[in-house]
Write a protein that holds these residues in place. Sequence first.
Motif, PDB file in Angstrom:
ATOM      1  N   ASP A 297      -3.620  38.195  95.145  1.00 47.73           N
ATOM      2  CA  ASP A 297      -2.693  39.118  95.791  1.00 47.73           C
ATOM      3  C   ASP A 297      -1.414  38.361  96.115  1.00 47.73           C
ATOM      4  N   MET A 298      -0.316  38.693  95.396  1.00 47.02           N
ATOM      5  CA  MET A 298       0.929  37.948  95.559  1.00 47.02           C
ATOM      6  C   MET A 298       1.483  38.028  96.980  1.00 47.02           C
ATOM      7  N   THR A 299       1.206  39.118  97.683  1.00 45.36           N
ATOM      8  CA  THR A 299       1.741  39.268  99.039  1.00 45.36           C
ATOM      9  C   THR A 299       1.083  38.291 100.008  1.00 45.36           C
ATOM     10  N   LYS A 300      -0.065  37.696  99.617  1.00 46.74           N
ATOM     11  CA  LYS A 300      -0.776  36.770 100.510  1.00 46.74           C
ATOM     12  C   LYS A 300      -0.589  35.309 100.125  1.00 46.74           C
ATOM     13  N   ASP A 304       8.210  35.085 100.696  1.00 51.63           N
ATOM     14  CA  ASP A 304       9.036  35.890 101.585  1.00 51.63           C
ATOM     15  C   ASP A 304       9.463  37.143 100.815  1.00 51.63           C
ATOM     16  N   VAL A 305      10.043  38.121 101.522  1.00 57.17           N
ATOM     17  CA  VAL A 305      10.280  39.441 100.925  1.00 57.17           C
ATOM     18  C   VAL A 305      11.206  39.379  99.713  1.00 57.17           C
ATOM     19  N   LEU A 308       9.879  37.443  96.627  1.00 56.11           N
ATOM     20  CA  LEU A 308       8.795  38.211  96.009  1.00 56.11           C
ATOM     21  C   LEU A 308       9.356  39.367  95.187  1.00 56.11           C
ATOM     22  N   ASN A 309      10.380  40.031  95.706  1.00 54.53           N
ATOM     23  CA  ASN A 309      11.001  41.129  94.961  1.00 54.53           C
ATOM     24  C   ASN A 309      11.623  40.611  93.664  1.00 54.53           C
ATOM     25  N   LYS A 312       8.782  39.769  91.205  1.00 54.54           N
ATOM     26  CA  LYS A 312       8.185  40.996  90.649  1.00 54.54           C
ATOM     27  C   LYS A 312       9.132  41.648  89.643  1.00 54.54           C
ATOM     28  N   SER A 338      -1.847  35.364  89.407  1.00 51.52           N
ATOM     29  CA  SER A 338      -1.511  36.511  90.254  1.00 51.52           C
ATOM     30  C   SER A 338      -0.582  37.453  89.512  1.00 51.52           C
ATOM     31  N   ASP A 342      -1.381  41.321  88.158  1.00 47.81           N
ATOM     32  CA  ASP A 342      -0.508  42.446  88.451  1.00 47.81           C
ATOM     33  C   ASP A 342      -0.110  43.186  87.175  1.00 47.81           C
TER      34      ASP A 342
END
Length: 568
Positions: A297-300, A304-305, A308-309, A312, A338, A342
């Motif tokens: 899970d990339m969010t874990k 940072d926001v 990550l954006n 992705k 990861s 996705d």
Amino acid sequence: MASGNRLGELLVREKLISLQQLRQAQEEQRKSGSNLGYTLAKLGYISDGEITNFLSAQYRVPAVNLEDYELDPNVLKLVSKEVCDKHKCVPLSRSGNALIVAMADPTNLHAIDDIKFLTGFNVEPVVASEGAITGAIERGYAAGSTAQYDDIIKEFGDEEVDFGVEDVDININELEKAAEDAPVVRLVNALLLNAIKKGASDIHVEPYERKLRVRYRIDGVLLDEMEPPLKWKAAISSRLKIMASLDIAERRLPQDGRIKLKMGGGKEMDFRVSVLPTIWGEKIVMRLLDKSNLQLDMTKLGFDVQPLNDFKWAIQQPWGMVLVTGPTGSGKTTTLYSALSDLNKTDVNISTAEDPVEYNLPGINQVQMHDEIGLNFAAALRSFLRQDPDIIMVGEIRDFETAEIAVKAALTGHLVLSTLHTNDAPSTISRLLNMGVEPFLITASVNLVLAQRLARKVCLDCRTPYRPDNQQLKDFGFNDQQMQVQQLLRGAGCKNCNGSGYRGRVALYEVMRFSENLKEMVLQGASTAELKTAAIKAGMKTLRAAGIEKIINGVTTMEEVGRVTMGD
């Protein structure tokens, strides 16, 4: 005292803590899972000694300071660790028919009857805080677990045959017999299982002139585990080589293999084994691959926001290259897996070339490299392009041939994910140029470069606040706004982190989106320093800057970020 809540009520009633402090401690307790007394002491509302003295007066039972108490292994054997954990108690000493037991709740008649039935002794309780008892249990029974090695070692006699590397004529039959000897088997099994229990990522078995050393790498740092007698080095290495299906007669050349360990509940653990001949014998390094512990899970992962954006966005492009850089053991494989997880949909064909294949991902075509038969990254890439792929992952770009094919694949409608060994994101461009890739091909193919490091996290059970002086913060890279931080956190060291103050790791990311401005600079021959400056102006957060944010948020420390990153 029936429960932690009861203890809290009593402490509030006696005005030793406030009701607000109790509620804050209960909230922290729910998050950490620790007991209430330990949480109150950790938050600084009351000391462990004050809790112990309060309980002693409350129950009219003598108090004991377990930190200064030398636990007797023979007495510990009378009561199992499971019973001690269950009843929050620890046996201290024996006097005639009486067993002195430290208890968090000396009025717990069920616990007293249980211990009396199991041991046959009359139980005389003394009182200690629950936190102190938990620490004593871990300390005492952990010492007993290290004694398992000693117990196994005692089964070897002095008459055991020593098969040293200096022997010219090796008796293979005797070597196999020594490797299959029950104490050798048990010792090696204990080493492997203990590594899993302690959360080690690697096991190092290292022979030297006068000693044989075993070390575990835990959270990225090597720690001594044990020193078996030197004369057993051949028996231990032979046992490991047999388990990994390697040639025990070959002791002059490096070998690579794999050990599969099946555990309860259908869980499997893989050990990737590397054998290297040294002047004093065979050094063996085993990498632990826990398939059940793979975090996809990339969010874990620690993003940072905004980074990550950006990441992705890059992996969702229909073609181009996404490069992940960093040294060995920095988590590049986990980040790539990861991304693949996705992207793994029924309408896309994904192929990977890996050396080695560390984890099996259902729905993805994974290919293991074999250089000895000519199956390298370049050969696999050529074959992939005839297999109608949508997404390709190359374990590592090591040479011009691989880089050239990867770039061409990225330019012909394929998304290519790969890794490089560079210090930061901007220097990746220089690395590709040094390999011989033309600047116009780099600018046309690369979408994004991500550099990463793994930093140890502050232990949640022993974290304490502190505040360095402003000059230290400034020298480290804190800006004026960041220096307004009131306090930072660091670990004091406890049983749960083996006294290190750290437990677990978090990734630091430096994400460089390859903008039109950067592409133009590459075509004009800009240096790595110029690319870095331009990327920072465009919003790139460097590894050190990402680390500073994690420090301010209490996730890690200045010392740890300084260990894994360079100043900007």
